[in-house]
Design a protein around this motif. Structure first.
Motif, mmCIF file in Angstrom:
data_model
loop_
_atom_site.group_PDB
_atom_site.id
_atom_site.type_symbol
_atom_site.label_atom_id
_atom_site.label_comp_id
_atom_site.label_asym_id
_atom_site.label_seq_id
_atom_site.Cartn_x
_atom_site.Cartn_y
_atom_site.Cartn_z
ATOM 1 N N GLU A 265 -2.936 -15.843 9.531
ATOM 2 C CA GLU A 265 -1.739 -14.607 9.131
ATOM 3 C C GLU A 265 -0.830 -15.344 7.899
ATOM 4 O OE1 GLU A 265 -0.853 -12.551 12.094
ATOM 5 O OE2 GLU A 265 -2.099 -13.939 13.813
ATOM 6 N N LEU A 271 -5.441 -17.212 12.304
ATOM 7 C CA LEU A 271 -5.879 -15.686 13.264
ATOM 8 C C LEU A 271 -7.351 -16.021 14.452
ATOM 9 C CD1 LEU A 271 -5.199 -12.469 12.669
ATOM 10 C CD2 LEU A 271 -7.603 -12.640 11.494
ATOM 11 N N LYS A 288 -8.405 -7.535 17.427
ATOM 12 C CA LYS A 288 -8.230 -8.310 18.196
ATOM 13 C C LYS A 288 -8.860 -7.625 19.879
ATOM 14 C CE LYS A 288 -4.976 -12.030 18.362
ATOM 15 N NZ LYS A 288 -3.435 -12.646 17.629
ATOM 16 N N THR A 292 -5.415 -4.647 18.302
ATOM 17 C CA THR A 292 -4.989 -4.645 17.089
ATOM 18 C C THR A 292 -5.604 -4.968 15.992
ATOM 19 O OG1 THR A 292 -2.768 -5.917 18.235
ATOM 20 C CG2 THR A 292 -2.593 -5.679 15.881
ATOM 21 N N TYR A 294 -6.846 -5.792 11.647
ATOM 22 C CA TYR A 294 -6.317 -6.876 11.228
ATOM 23 C C TYR A 294 -6.712 -6.341 10.102
ATOM 24 C CZ TYR A 294 -3.352 -9.791 14.035
ATOM 25 O OH TYR A 294 -2.667 -10.177 14.683
ATOM 26 N N TRP A 296 -7.346 -6.951 5.092
ATOM 27 C CA TRP A 296 -6.969 -7.309 4.364
ATOM 28 C C TRP A 296 -8.092 -7.225 2.596
ATOM 29 C CZ3 TRP A 296 -8.969 -10.276 8.526
ATOM 30 C CH2 TRP A 296 -9.814 -11.041 8.691
ATOM 31 N N THR A 306 -1.517 0.009 5.320
ATOM 32 C CA THR A 306 0.318 -0.524 4.761
ATOM 33 C C THR A 306 0.466 0.743 4.664
ATOM 34 O OG1 THR A 306 -0.970 -1.196 2.506
ATOM 35 C CG2 THR A 306 -1.598 -2.607 4.134
ATOM 36 N N SER A 314 -3.827 -11.322 2.751
ATOM 37 C CA SER A 314 -3.364 -12.241 3.995
ATOM 38 C C SER A 314 -3.767 -11.407 4.850
ATOM 39 C CB SER A 314 -1.734 -13.003 4.253
ATOM 40 O OG SER A 314 -2.127 -14.514 3.773
ATOM 41 N N PRO A 315 -4.342 -11.419 5.789
ATOM 42 C CA PRO A 315 -4.450 -10.448 7.073
ATOM 43 C C PRO A 315 -2.758 -9.436 7.407
ATOM 44 C CG PRO A 315 -5.501 -12.327 8.132
ATOM 45 C CD PRO A 315 -4.190 -12.890 7.461
ATOM 46 N N TYR A 316 -2.903 -8.024 7.318
ATOM 47 C CA TYR A 316 -1.895 -7.336 7.874
ATOM 48 C C TYR A 316 -2.233 -7.016 9.131
ATOM 49 C CZ TYR A 316 0.640 -2.962 7.882
ATOM 50 O OH TYR A 316 1.228 -1.730 8.050
ATOM 51 N N ALA A 317 -1.643 -6.774 9.809
ATOM 52 C CA ALA A 317 -1.358 -6.019 11.129
ATOM 53 C C ALA A 317 -1.208 -5.083 11.565
ATOM 54 C CB ALA A 317 -0.158 -7.126 13.066
ATOM 55 N N THR A 319 -0.681 -2.540 13.100
ATOM 56 C CA THR A 319 0.494 -2.120 14.561
ATOM 57 C C THR A 319 0.110 -0.702 14.891
ATOM 58 O OG1 THR A 319 2.655 -2.237 13.917
ATOM 59 C CG2 THR A 319 1.071 -4.517 15.190
#
Length: 847
Positions: A265, A271, A288, A292, A294, A296, A306, A314-317, A319
């Motif tokens: 992450e 991750l 996940k 969740t 993720y 990228w 986003t 990089s991985p973006y969560a 949420t």
């Protein structure tokens, strides 16, 4: 014994043949009975054992019978069957059919395990060795004009029939193998285009056969983008490699990676806990276990969620999305959009919507998730290009770009809401390619469907026709994958089928020729490092070793762990003119290298051999109960191997066969039919059933080799004080054995970690070991001796090769005898003496 593969021999007078993939006999009753048995076991595949046409096999058999005056087995009567799982009921049913002579599970196989020329004691004169130096000094005595085929025990690669076990990118392919190491599994193979390192080998050269991706933990799923690769490990970590111009690797950079890197992450933490992945051409999704999502990589249309259009390396969560359903097929990554099935069954999509691929009834991009209309609770989502597929209760739905008919509704009109696809029923999986769609069904009559663009043969129907409605195609597979313009499937026997575009070798079949029909890969990893210095410098007449077949998996220059093949072929044919290492017993012989796991390996090798050539069986059979720790038997225990051996010998090819490393006697089988019921070597008969099978048949004509104790210069053995030529303690023995050779202390080319002759060497291509042994080394020494003897025969008298019977007679009659009392108690035969054998040959041919 195998639980998924068997060989069956039909009685020759029943004339069973395959027509359109189905067995047909001369008698309609036999046809119906055979088909009824096979239909009770759905998902199996059946193929002829022989690689050549039935007519060619029959013609050669008739010629050999005329020449030898003996009735020979009909290889056209043998078939190989692979099933998805337990074959015991199938074996029982087949053996009960009147048309079947024998059905037998495939046996569990095992490998019977120049500056340095002075270490090759087995080359020495009679008594100490086989007198190879003398033979090499004679005309033809280096094996000139002789081909030796080394058949090595090997396990076939098996594709895992689970979600994302195969993946097709733009021009490369990935596969998870479950069989290279059954205890660990999860090995990844890659092939095709490698411009950005997407094959994970540390270089950027394309490969037209699968190569192993190293440096990974156990992997359970893979995904392929336009030029990058992603793997999900069994421990929930994610790994990626290849093109990274948009940050699609996810390692925080935009630098291409030619080897796998573990994804972290943005904060630097690994991750972990990932349950599933979806890989688009330029962006990656991962869900996940807590739901969740993720994302990228490329984000020009907001496909990462986003709420902006900036790429993320990089991985973006994500949420704000909420909880995603973590079950199979819950996320999909298209060219510039993303789709997810939520925990409550809703389907949401976001990103590019130029062609309606978000399915919300509009065509405007969305930086935030929108609901796909009228589609709750689909079992699977799939996307790659600009259209999306969904599967719900066996029905396929599609929406988005439709220029090529990939929606499947009979039009070329884009669809901005899901429309049902008519035709395919009871569908169990869908796969969206760039401009085409695939679906597989559980219905036997219509197992596979394709629609959309077929310009490169990606349908697998043998044509280039591109329909805008689903077309039924007779491909049977439990798993499918679709790429830019090539497709992958897994057979019910866990082999890989490939078809479509092959410009970069992405089909993995050792060519770059497109294939509009499925081509089944050999699924066989090679067993030889062809870049070892003993083979790169081999000069004519032997030349460079030849892989047979030529589509064996992995890099040509990879050293192979437990490098049995390189050692055995080195004993036979290592170069004697490169100023390095060792000298083979027959350094001028041509070498063919064939994995024994190819179902028709012996027939294939025989077809590429001529009278006077040699087949070496570096294969032993072990029992399923005890494995390599128990008794061992010659490979010809298996009935199809026995028949193929007889045919090879009848052709004039000498077969050299390892007896095995089990410390057991082949004479322990007892009476073949003690109860007089006409059934030989039954399970409940007294004695060793395996040994009984080997000894109850007429002699196959193969030279069976035991392992003996070698002498050292001081007169004792190199590892002890046992008398020279007495049996090595682990050697299988018995009256069927013909000759012996060194059972340990054999110097060979080698590989890292097994290199006592070159302890400081770090180059795998320059490593040697001084203590290779078992009936492996003994058989390789014998095969080299046979090649040297045949080379001399081709230069002596009328120049004809010796028959296999004569070769065996010469070696036994002129060899250095086994000492008593072991010759009586544990017979393994004499050690060949090439000097005396050549002298006898000259006497016979001069008279």
């Amino acid at each position: 014994m195998s639980r998924t593969a068997l060989s069956v021999k039909f009685k020759e007078d029943r004339n069973v043949r395959l027509e359109n993939g189905r067995p047909t006999a001369a008698d309609a009753k036999d046809t119906a009975a055979i088909r009824e048995v096979l239909q009770r076991h759905p998902g199996l595949s059946i193929r002829r054992l022989a690689p050549r046409s039935a007519k060619a096999v029959s013609t050669e058999r008739e010629q050999l019978e005329k020449r030898t005056g003996r009735q020979l087995p009909d290889l056209n009567s043998w078939y190989h069957i692979e099933a998805a799982s337990g074959i015991e009921p199938l074996l029982e049913a087949l053996n009960a059919l009147p048309a079947v002579e024998i059905a037998q599970a495939d046996p569990q196989l095992a490998a019977p395990a120049e500056p340095l020329q002075g270490e090759q004691a087995y080359r020495q004169a009679a008594g100490a060795g086989v007198a190879a130096d003398y033979a090499n000094a004679q005309p033809g005595g280096k094996g000139d004009g002789v081909t030796v085929t080394d058949l090595e025990a090997s396990a076939q690669v098996r594709a895992a029939a689970s979600e994302h076990a195969i993946a097709a990118g733009d021009h490369h392919s990935l596969m998870v193998d479950t069989s290279t190491d059954p205890e660990k599994g999860g090995v990844v193979w890659a092939w095709g285009r490698n411009t950005w390192g997407q094959l994970g080998r540390g270089h950027t050269a394309d490969r037209d056969v699968p190569v192993q991706v190293r440096g990974l933990p156990r992997i359970k799923a893979v995904g392929a983008g336009a030029g990058h690769s992603v793997a999900l490990a069994a421990d929930g970590t994610v790994w990626a490699w290849g093109r990274n111009s948009q940050g699609q690797i996810g390692d925080g950079s935009v630098t291409d990676r030619a080897r796998p890197v573990q994804i972290k992450e943005a904060g630097g933490q690994t991750l972990t806990g990932i349950a599933g992945i979806a890989v688009g051409p330029f962006h990656t999704l991962a869900v996940k276990s807590d739901g969740t999502l993720y994302a990228w990589g490329y984000n020009a249309h907001g496909q990462l969620g986003t709420n902006d259009v900036g790429n993320r390396p990089s991985p973006y969560a994500f949420t704000a999305l909420g909880k995603v359903d973590t079950a199979r097929g819950g996320i999909a990554a298209g060219y510039r959009h993303s789709v997810a099935r939520m925990a409550d069954g809703r389907v949401l999509a976001w990103g590019d919507n130029e062609f309606g691929q978000l399915g919300n009834g509009g065509t405007g991009d969305s930086l935030t998730p929108v609901a796909v209309k009228d589609l709750n609770g689909p079992a699977q989502l799939s996307s790659r290009g600009f259209h999306t597929l969904a599967l719900r209760e066996g029905q396929v739905f599609a929406w988005g770009y439709n220029r090529y008919g990939q929606i499947g509704d009979g039009s070329r009109i884009n669809r901005n809401v899901p429309v049902p696809v008519s035709g395919p029923a009871t569908v169990t999986q869908v796969a969206a390619g760039q401009y085409y769609s695939l679906a597989k069904s559980s219905l036997t009559a219509t197992p596979f469907w394709a629609w959309g663009s077929n310009a490169d043969g990606q349908f697998g129907d043998g044509t280039l026709t591109s329909p805008d409605k689903p077309k039924s195609i007779p491909i049977r597979t439990p798993l499918i994958a679709a790429g830019l313009s090539h497709s992958l499937g897994v057979t019910f026997g866990s082999a890989l089928q490939v078809w479509g575009d092959n410009a970069y070798g992405q089909l993995g079949n050792a060519t770059t020729v497109d294939s509009p029909a499925p081509d089944e890969l050999g699924m066989t990893p090679k067993k030889w490092n062809l870049c070892h210095e003993e083979f790169t410098g081999r000069q004519a007449p032997g030349g460079a070793p030849v892989l047979l077949p030529d589509d064996q998996f992995d890099e040509r220059c990879d050293y192979v762990e437990r490098g049995h093949g390189i050692a055995m072929s080195g004993i036979i044919g290592a170069s004697d003119s490169n100023g390095a290492g060792l000298a083979g017993i027959a350094p001028n012989a041509r070498l063919q290298l064939t994995p024994a796991s190819v179902p028709d390996s012996i027939a294939l090798a025989t077809a590429h051999s001529k009278p006077g050539d040699v087949l070496l069986y570096e294969v032993g059979v072990v029992t399923p109960q005890q494995g390599t720790a128990g008794p061992w038997y010659p490979w010809e225990f298996h009935a199809s191997v026995y028949d193929q051996t007889r045919l090879a010998v009848a052709k004039g090819v000498t077969v050299v066969e390892a007896a095995g490393n089990g410390s057991n006697s082949l004479d322990s089988g007892g009476e073949p039919d003690p109860d007089g019921d006409g059934v030989l070597c039954e399970e409940d008969d007294p004695g060793d059933r395996y040994a009984c099978v080997v000894m109850s048949r007429p002699n196959s004509g193969a030279i069976i080799v035991g392992a003996g104790e070698p002498p050292a210069p001081a007169g004792s053995t190199c590892n002890g004080a046992a008398p020279a030529r007495s049996p090595w303690p682990k050697s299988t023995y018995g009256s069927r054995l013909d000759v012996q050779a060194y059972g340990h202390c054999a110097a060979t080319p080698s590989y890292p970690g097994v290199q006592n002759l070159t302890p400081g060497q770090t180059d795998p291509n320059k490593m040697y070991h001084g203590d290779m042994g078992g009936t492996s080394s003994a058989s390789a020494i014998t095969a080299g001796a046979v090649a040297a003897l045949q080379g001399v025969a081709l230069k002596t008298g009328d120049g004809s090769p010796l028959s296999p019977e004569d070769v065996r007679t010469y070696l036994r009659a002129t060899g250095t005898k086994q000492p008593e009392p072991s010759a009586t108690e544990r017979p393994i035969g004499p050690q060949p003496d090439l000097k005396r054998a050549i002298e006898l040959l000259r006497v016979v041919r001069s008279s």
